[in-house]
Scaffold this active site. Sequence first.
Site, mmCIF file in Angstrom:
data_model
loop_
_atom_site.group_PDB
_atom_site.id
_atom_site.type_symbol
_atom_site.label_atom_id
_atom_site.label_comp_id
_atom_site.label_asym_id
_atom_site.label_seq_id
_atom_site.Cartn_x
_atom_site.Cartn_y
_atom_site.Cartn_z
ATOM 1 N N ARG A 1 0.834 -1.210 0.000
ATOM 2 C CA ARG A 1 0.000 0.000 0.000
ATOM 3 C C ARG A 1 0.866 1.256 0.000
ATOM 4 O O ARG A 1 0.505 2.279 -0.591
ATOM 5 C CB ARG A 1 -0.959 -0.037 1.207
ATOM 6 N N ARG B 1 -6.405 -17.698 -9.284
ATOM 7 C CA ARG B 1 -7.110 -17.045 -8.161
ATOM 8 C C ARG B 1 -8.282 -16.190 -8.669
ATOM 9 O O ARG B 1 -8.173 -15.547 -9.710
ATOM 10 C CB ARG B 1 -6.105 -16.249 -7.324
ATOM 11 N N SER C 1 -13.013 -9.326 2.771
ATOM 12 C CA SER C 1 -11.715 -9.373 2.093
ATOM 13 C C SER C 1 -11.140 -7.973 1.984
ATOM 14 O O SER C 1 -11.751 -7.083 1.384
ATOM 15 C CB SER C 1 -11.884 -9.967 0.689
ATOM 16 N N ASP D 1 -4.395 -15.541 7.302
ATOM 17 C CA ASP D 1 -3.120 -16.078 6.787
ATOM 18 C C ASP D 1 -2.378 -16.897 7.838
ATOM 19 O O ASP D 1 -1.386 -17.561 7.521
ATOM 20 C CB ASP D 1 -2.233 -14.931 6.279
ATOM 21 N N ARG E 1 -5.442 -23.948 1.005
ATOM 22 C CA ARG E 1 -4.728 -24.145 2.274
ATOM 23 C C ARG E 1 -5.434 -25.120 3.211
ATOM 24 O O ARG E 1 -4.809 -25.603 4.160
ATOM 25 C CB ARG E 1 -4.465 -22.787 2.958
ATOM 26 N N ARG F 1 3.287 -19.673 2.978
ATOM 27 C CA ARG F 1 2.762 -19.887 4.341
ATOM 28 C C ARG F 1 2.785 -21.384 4.700
ATOM 29 O O ARG F 1 2.946 -21.740 5.866
ATOM 30 C CB ARG F 1 1.359 -19.310 4.482
HETATM 31 O O1 SPQ Z 1 -1.245 -11.140 -1.819
HETATM 32 P P1 SPQ Z 1 -1.742 -12.515 -1.540
HETATM 33 O O2 SPQ Z 1 -1.059 -13.509 -2.412
HETATM 34 O O3 SPQ Z 1 -3.236 -12.626 -1.630
HETATM 35 O O4 SPQ Z 1 -1.320 -12.826 -0.015
HETATM 36 C C1 SPQ Z 1 -1.949 -13.420 1.128
HETATM 37 C C2 SPQ Z 1 -0.802 -14.145 1.934
HETATM 38 O O5 SPQ Z 1 -0.955 -15.212 2.466
HETATM 39 O O6 SPQ Z 1 0.261 -13.505 2.041
HETATM 40 C C3 SPQ Z 1 -3.082 -14.399 0.819
HETATM 41 F F1 SPQ Z 1 -2.765 -15.421 0.176
HETATM 42 O O7 SPQ Z 1 -2.426 -12.412 2.027
HETATM 43 C C4 SPQ Z 1 -3.571 -11.580 1.772
HETATM 44 C C5 SPQ Z 1 -4.631 -11.858 2.812
HETATM 45 O O8 SPQ Z 1 -5.032 -13.202 2.808
HETATM 46 C C6 SPQ Z 1 -3.110 -10.141 1.847
HETATM 47 C C7 SPQ Z 1 -4.234 -9.173 2.027
HETATM 48 C C8 SPQ Z 1 -3.988 -7.730 1.822
HETATM 49 O O9 SPQ Z 1 -2.829 -7.280 1.853
HETATM 50 O O10 SPQ Z 1 -4.982 -6.997 1.629
HETATM 51 C C9 SPQ Z 1 -5.499 -9.570 2.427
HETATM 52 C C10 SPQ Z 1 -5.873 -10.995 2.607
HETATM 53 O O11 SPQ Z 1 -6.570 -11.444 1.473
HETATM 54 P P2 SPQ Z 1 -8.145 -11.242 1.273
HETATM 55 O O12 SPQ Z 1 -8.436 -12.040 0.026
HETATM 56 O O13 SPQ Z 1 -8.781 -11.822 2.486
HETATM 57 O O14 SPQ Z 1 -8.407 -9.836 1.072
#
Ligand code: SPQ
Length: 426
Positions: free
Chosen positions: A24, A119, A164, A312, A343, A385
């Site tokens: 961010r 994804r 999310s 996570d 997962r 992870r």
């Molecule tokens: O970026 P990515 O690959 O989606 O990373 C993950 C992780 O495990 O590092 C998920 F696989 O984290 C996401 C987290 O699960 C990072 C994130 C964010 O920075 O906004 C939010 C979460 O995902 P989501 O789908 O719940 O919004």
Amino acid sequence: MIFQKVNALKGEITIPGDKSISHRAIMLGSLAEGVTEISNFLQGADCLSTMECFRNMGVSIENKNGLVTIHGNGLHGLKQPKDTLDVGNSGTTTRLMSGILAAQNFTCTLNGDASIQKRPMGRIITPLSQMGADILSVKDNGCAPLKIIGTPLHGIHYKSPVASAQVKSSILLAGLFADGETSVTEPYVSRNHTELMFRYFGVDISTKETTATVTPADKLVGQKIIVPGDISSAAYFIAAGLMVPNSELLIKNVGINPTRDGILRVCEAMGASISYENKQEISGEPTADLVVKTSSLKGTTIGGSIIPTLIDEIPIIAILACFAEGTTVIKDAQELKVKESNRIDVMVENLTKMGADITATDDGMIIHGGKPLHGAEIDSKLDHRIAMSFAIAGLCSEGETKILGAECVNISFPNFYQDLEDLVVK
Ligand code: SPQ
């Protein structure tokens, strides 16, 4: 990588920068006017993908001597990239950047690795399209590659079916460019780093219960940001400190934002000995040092609003549950199926190989703890992870635990194995 049982872990570790916040910071710094300086930026592959994407849209970003310096292009200054933007393995890069790209005055394509191409992107295409965006899943399967034809956007109030942060942030970022207010309501509050950083950059954002509302911005002003340590990375050391006998760890610089601290609340419910020192706020985010000691753990039930705050960390919580007395039930966590790997399946498959009593459910898993684990060959499915969780399991299991694809920890924690090794009492 091969792991074996260890007798004790002792010492201190400073946790590297938070992945979500690092992404961010690059995005808002690129859209700001003037200079943004980021210290403790996470030098993991995912965040470097975000950095490279913005460089390819004409933003000057230096990354040296532990400091990232961004000469922002302003809200309307991104340039059309010459090639496809490569998001690597990063869902965050793909989803958040799509919100920004939807509002530009150019067309571009985003693509990433094999995992990214599986994804779900429908979850951002749907709301962004309601704002007027023109986004095409090139293979028409709801996944990347995504072709984004920039166009003017209008504000909406979106009721998201999932909690999310990526969906929420994608919409809020698009909302910066819209012609009126944009709100997102989610079933439970997900991580709020976008909202906090918007405020830090001077954007008008308000939050009430599970709704966040952004007013379109005139401009963002460059800032100095110190990225707190990533609680998702700290989680492996917290778990190791609790499970390995005779251990005591000082885990420094951990982000303890309440939308991310579910792992700490679960550990507490399991009977963990964790104390906080040096609580402070850096760049609008709360942090602390944690002292973790070996503890006898008991099973617990995890579901509902806590899930987004530890999503996570569920793989490492599943390992903790194997070493706890009694039953742990993890529910409402179907989102785990659409991460870098499925997962739920990958944890159940690999923990079963190690002798755990674990069953997959539709929305989580049930673990009957207290059965000793033995080493096995673990396929990480190139999910960082999973690799890190089984490295920790290996430290507490009889025999050898061999992790395939172990190098994938580079995504979020390049120095993970060395940092772990440094704590082992020889
Ligand atoms: O970026 P990515 O690959 O989606 O990373 C993950 C992780 O495990 O590092 C998920 F696989 O984290 C996401 C987290 O699960 C990072 C994130 C964010 O920075 O906004 C939010 C979460 O995902 P989501 O789908 O719940 O919004």
